[in-house]
Design an enzyme around this catalytic site. Structure first.
Site, mmCIF file in Angstrom:
data_model
loop_
_atom_site.group_PDB
_atom_site.id
_atom_site.type_symbol
_atom_site.label_atom_id
_atom_site.label_comp_id
_atom_site.label_asym_id
_atom_site.label_seq_id
_atom_site.Cartn_x
_atom_site.Cartn_y
_atom_site.Cartn_z
ATOM 1 N N GLU A 1 0.851 -1.202 0.000
ATOM 2 C CA GLU A 1 0.000 0.000 0.000
ATOM 3 C C GLU A 1 0.879 1.241 0.000
ATOM 4 O O GLU A 1 1.874 1.296 0.721
ATOM 5 C CB GLU A 1 -0.904 0.003 1.242
ATOM 6 C CG GLU A 1 -1.755 1.271 1.328
ATOM 7 C CD GLU A 1 -2.696 1.276 2.506
ATOM 8 O OE1 GLU A 1 -3.559 0.380 2.592
ATOM 9 O OE2 GLU A 1 -2.583 2.186 3.353
ATOM 10 N N ALA B 1 -8.155 11.335 3.239
ATOM 11 C CA ALA B 1 -9.029 11.207 4.412
ATOM 12 C C ALA B 1 -10.180 12.210 4.326
ATOM 13 O O ALA B 1 -9.997 13.337 3.868
ATOM 14 C CB ALA B 1 -8.222 11.446 5.681
ATOM 15 N N ARG C 1 -15.890 3.382 3.727
ATOM 16 C CA ARG C 1 -16.705 4.507 4.186
ATOM 17 C C ARG C 1 -15.851 5.748 4.363
ATOM 18 O O ARG C 1 -16.222 6.835 3.951
ATOM 19 C CB ARG C 1 -17.369 4.166 5.531
ATOM 20 C CG ARG C 1 -18.272 5.283 6.017
ATOM 21 C CD ARG C 1 -18.671 5.092 7.453
ATOM 22 N NE ARG C 1 -17.545 5.303 8.355
ATOM 23 C CZ ARG C 1 -17.642 5.288 9.666
ATOM 24 N NH1 ARG C 1 -18.800 5.049 10.237
ATOM 25 N NH2 ARG C 1 -16.574 5.494 10.434
ATOM 26 N N GLY C 2 -14.690 5.598 4.998
ATOM 27 C CA GLY C 2 -13.878 6.763 5.368
ATOM 28 C C GLY C 2 -14.119 7.112 6.822
ATOM 29 O O GLY C 2 -15.091 6.648 7.427
HETATM 30 P P1 FAD Z 1 -17.887 0.478 7.386
HETATM 31 O O1 FAD Z 1 -17.731 -0.924 6.954
HETATM 32 O O2 FAD Z 1 -19.056 1.245 6.876
HETATM 33 O O3 FAD Z 1 -17.906 0.461 8.986
HETATM 34 C C1 FAD Z 1 -17.787 1.660 9.735
HETATM 35 C C2 FAD Z 1 -18.378 1.481 11.127
HETATM 36 O O4 FAD Z 1 -19.794 1.392 11.045
HETATM 37 C C3 FAD Z 1 -17.938 0.204 11.852
HETATM 38 O O5 FAD Z 1 -17.841 0.512 13.227
HETATM 39 C C4 FAD Z 1 -19.076 -0.772 11.609
HETATM 40 O O6 FAD Z 1 -19.176 -1.745 12.649
HETATM 41 C C5 FAD Z 1 -20.274 0.174 11.597
HETATM 42 N N1 FAD Z 1 -21.383 -0.245 10.738
HETATM 43 C C6 FAD Z 1 -21.315 -0.775 9.507
HETATM 44 N N2 FAD Z 1 -22.549 -0.977 8.997
HETATM 45 C C7 FAD Z 1 -23.424 -0.540 9.943
HETATM 46 C C8 FAD Z 1 -24.844 -0.458 10.017
HETATM 47 N N3 FAD Z 1 -25.630 -0.897 9.030
HETATM 48 N N4 FAD Z 1 -25.416 0.064 11.145
HETATM 49 C C9 FAD Z 1 -24.626 0.506 12.181
HETATM 50 N N5 FAD Z 1 -23.285 0.434 12.165
HETATM 51 C C10 FAD Z 1 -22.684 -0.066 11.065
HETATM 52 N N6 FAD Z 1 -9.614 5.706 5.030
HETATM 53 C C11 FAD Z 1 -9.451 6.693 4.123
HETATM 54 O O7 FAD Z 1 -9.918 7.826 4.312
HETATM 55 N N7 FAD Z 1 -8.758 6.465 2.945
HETATM 56 C C12 FAD Z 1 -8.223 5.245 2.639
HETATM 57 O O8 FAD Z 1 -7.602 5.065 1.590
HETATM 58 C C13 FAD Z 1 -8.377 4.181 3.590
HETATM 59 N N8 FAD Z 1 -7.884 2.934 3.338
HETATM 60 C C14 FAD Z 1 -8.083 1.914 4.237
HETATM 61 C C15 FAD Z 1 -7.612 0.630 3.951
HETATM 62 C C16 FAD Z 1 -7.800 -0.416 4.841
HETATM 63 C C17 FAD Z 1 -7.298 -1.798 4.511
HETATM 64 C C18 FAD Z 1 -8.473 -0.178 6.091
HETATM 65 C C19 FAD Z 1 -8.649 -1.301 7.081
HETATM 66 C C20 FAD Z 1 -8.954 1.088 6.382
HETATM 67 C C21 FAD Z 1 -8.773 2.151 5.472
HETATM 68 N N9 FAD Z 1 -9.264 3.444 5.726
HETATM 69 C C22 FAD Z 1 -9.096 4.458 4.806
HETATM 70 C C23 FAD Z 1 -9.926 3.753 7.002
HETATM 71 C C24 FAD Z 1 -11.462 3.584 6.942
HETATM 72 O O9 FAD Z 1 -12.009 4.513 6.049
HETATM 73 C C25 FAD Z 1 -12.004 3.784 8.347
HETATM 74 O O10 FAD Z 1 -11.594 2.749 9.194
HETATM 75 C C26 FAD Z 1 -13.511 4.012 8.442
HETATM 76 O O11 FAD Z 1 -13.794 4.534 9.733
HETATM 77 C C27 FAD Z 1 -14.341 2.764 8.245
HETATM 78 O O12 FAD Z 1 -14.403 2.408 6.933
HETATM 79 P P2 FAD Z 1 -15.130 1.041 6.486
HETATM 80 O O13 FAD Z 1 -15.137 1.011 5.037
HETATM 81 O O14 FAD Z 1 -14.563 -0.111 7.225
HETATM 82 O O15 FAD Z 1 -16.617 1.361 7.061
#
Ligand code: FAD
Length: 294
Positions: free
Chosen positions: A17, A51, A108-109
Site C-alpha cells: 500500500e 481522508a 466509508r472513510g
Molecule cells: P464500514 O464498513 O461502513 O464500517 C464503519 C463502522 O460502522 C464500523 O464501526 C461498523 O461496525 C459500523 N457499521 C457498519 N454498517 C453498519 C450499520 N448498518 N449500522 C450501524 N453500524 C454499522 N480511510 C481513508 O480515508 N482512505 C483510505 O484510503 C483508507 N484505506 C483503508 C484501507 C484499509 C485496509 C483499512 C482497514 C482502512 C482504510 N481506511 C481508509 C480507514 C477507513 O475509512 C475507516 O476505518 C472508516 O472509519 C471505516 O471504513 P469502512 O469502510 O470499514 O466502514
C-alpha cells in the site's frame, strides 16, 4: 487482472500500500517510491484515498494509473464514500475505468466526529452495493481483526462485515495488527458467520516511535508486551528501531504465511527500503507456498 482472480491463481497474494503525497508536495515525490516498489514485483499495489473524502482524489487515480499502465502491476484504488454524492462517485469510477483500473477498495472513510456531508452514503456496504451494480469491477473492503474503533464489539462488527460481503465485496484487506492470535481469532469468527471470501492480513512495519503512538490512538490496535519492550528499548536509536520494526513484521508474516493465510498486504508507508528488506526476507517462503498445487 481482477484481484479476485489473483486469489484463484495463488495460494498467497502479496501486495503493497502507498499513499499519495499531500497537495502541498508535488506528486512526483512518490514516483521514485513506486519505481523502487515495482522492482519488488508485488501482486498488486494499492493507493489510498484522501481522508474525509477530500483532497487528493485525482492523485489516487493518477498514481494507480502509473502503477498499472507504466509498471504493468495490478493497481487497487481506494475510494471512500463519506461526504460524497452518487454523482461524484460515478465520475471517479468513470475516470478509473478510463485508466484501466478495475479494482477498487470500497470504504466509508473516517467521520472523526464531524458530520458526514453525504445524504447518500453512511456505510461502506452502500458504496459496495452501488459499485456492484456497475458490473465488471473487482471490489475489496476493509475488515478489522480487533473490531472497528467505533463498533461496540468484534461480534457486531463482524455482522456488519457480513453485510459488505453480501453486498458484493470480492475480498477483504485487514487493518494492521501486532498480535497474530487476535487475527486467527477473527478469521475463526468470520468463518463462523459464513464469510468465505479471501482475507488479506494487513501488516505495518513500525519504524519510528511517533508512528506507534499515532497508530495506537487511531486504530486501537493491541500492542503486545513483546512489541512494547522492543520499541521502548530502541526508541532513541533510529536505525535500531527501524531494524527492530522490520524484524517484528517479518516474524509476524512468517507465522501468518506458515499458517495458511490468503495474503499479506504490506503498509509500506512509502518506504521502499523497509518494503525491500521485508520482501527479501519472506520471498522464498511465499514462492514455496505458491509452488504448492492449489
Ligand atoms: P464500514 O464498513 O461502513 O464500517 C464503519 C463502522 O460502522 C464500523 O464501526 C461498523 O461496525 C459500523 N457499521 C457498519 N454498517 C453498519 C450499520 N448498518 N449500522 C450501524 N453500524 C454499522 N480511510 C481513508 O480515508 N482512505 C483510505 O484510503 C483508507 N484505506 C483503508 C484501507 C484499509 C485496509 C483499512 C482497514 C482502512 C482504510 N481506511 C481508509 C480507514 C477507513 O475509512 C475507516 O476505518 C472508516 O472509519 C471505516 O471504513 P469502512 O469502510 O470499514 O466502514
Amino acid at each position: 487482472m481482477l484481484i479476485k482472480d489473483l486469489f484463484k491463481q495463488k495460494r498467497m497474494v502479496f501486495s503493497f500500500e502507498i499513499f499519495p503525497p499531500k497537495l502541498t508536495s508535488p506528486i512526483e515525490t512518490v514516483y521514485k517510491t513506486i519505481e523502487e516498489l515495482a522492482v519488488l514485483n508485488p501482486d498488486y499495489i494499492s493507493v489510498t484515498y484522501g481522508a474525509g473524502g477530500s483532497v487528493n482524489n485525482n492523485r489516487t487515480c493518477e498514481l494507480s494509473s502509473l502503477v498499472k499502465n507504466k509498471y504493468g502491476i495490478e493497481a487497487l484504488a481506494h475510494l471512500t464514500c463519506i461526504n460524497s454524492s452518487e454523482d461524484k462517485i460515478n465520475k471517479i469510477v468513470e475516470n478509473l475505468n478510463k485508466n484501466n483500473i478495475k479494482n477498487i477498495l470500497a470504504l466509508r472513510g473516517d467521520v472523526n466526529g464531524e458530520e458526514n456531508g453525504s445524504d447518500r452514503y453512511n456505510y461502506a456496504f452502500e458504496l459496495i452495493k452501488h459499485l456492484r451494480d456497475k458490473g465488471n469491477l473487482c471490489l475489496g473492503a476493509a475488515c478489522y481483526p480487533e473490531g472497528h474503533v467505533q463498533s461496540d464489539n468484534l461480534d457486531n462488527d463482524i455482522l456488519y462485515l457480513k453485510n459488505k460481503v453480501d453486498a458484493g465485496a470480492d475480498f477483504l484487506v485487514s487493518q494492521l495488527f501486532f498480535d497474530n492470535n487476535l487475527y486467527y481469532n477473527f478469521l475463526d469468527k468470520a468463518a463462523s458467520k459464513n464469510i468465505n471470501i479471501p482475507i488479506q492480513a494487513g501488516i505495518m512495519p513500525v519504524t519510528n516511535k511517533k508512528q506507534i503512538e499515532r497508530i495506537a490512538s487511531l486504530s486501537g490496535a493491541y500492542l503486545p508486551q513483546k512489541f512494547i519492550k522492543i520499541m521502548d528499548k530502541y526508541e532513541h536509536n533510529k536505525e535500531a528501531l527501524r531494524d527492530a520494526g522490520i524484524a517484528y513484521a517479518v516474524e509476524q508474516i512468517v507465522d501468518l504465511v506458515s499458517s495458511g493465510v490468503s495474503g499479506i498486504h504490506l503498509y509500506t508507508m512509502n518506504n521502499p527500503y523497509v518494503a525491500k528488506k521485508i520482501t527479501n526476507s519472506i520471498e522464498s517462503l511465499i514462492n514455496h507456498i505458491n509452488e504448492e498445487a492449489i
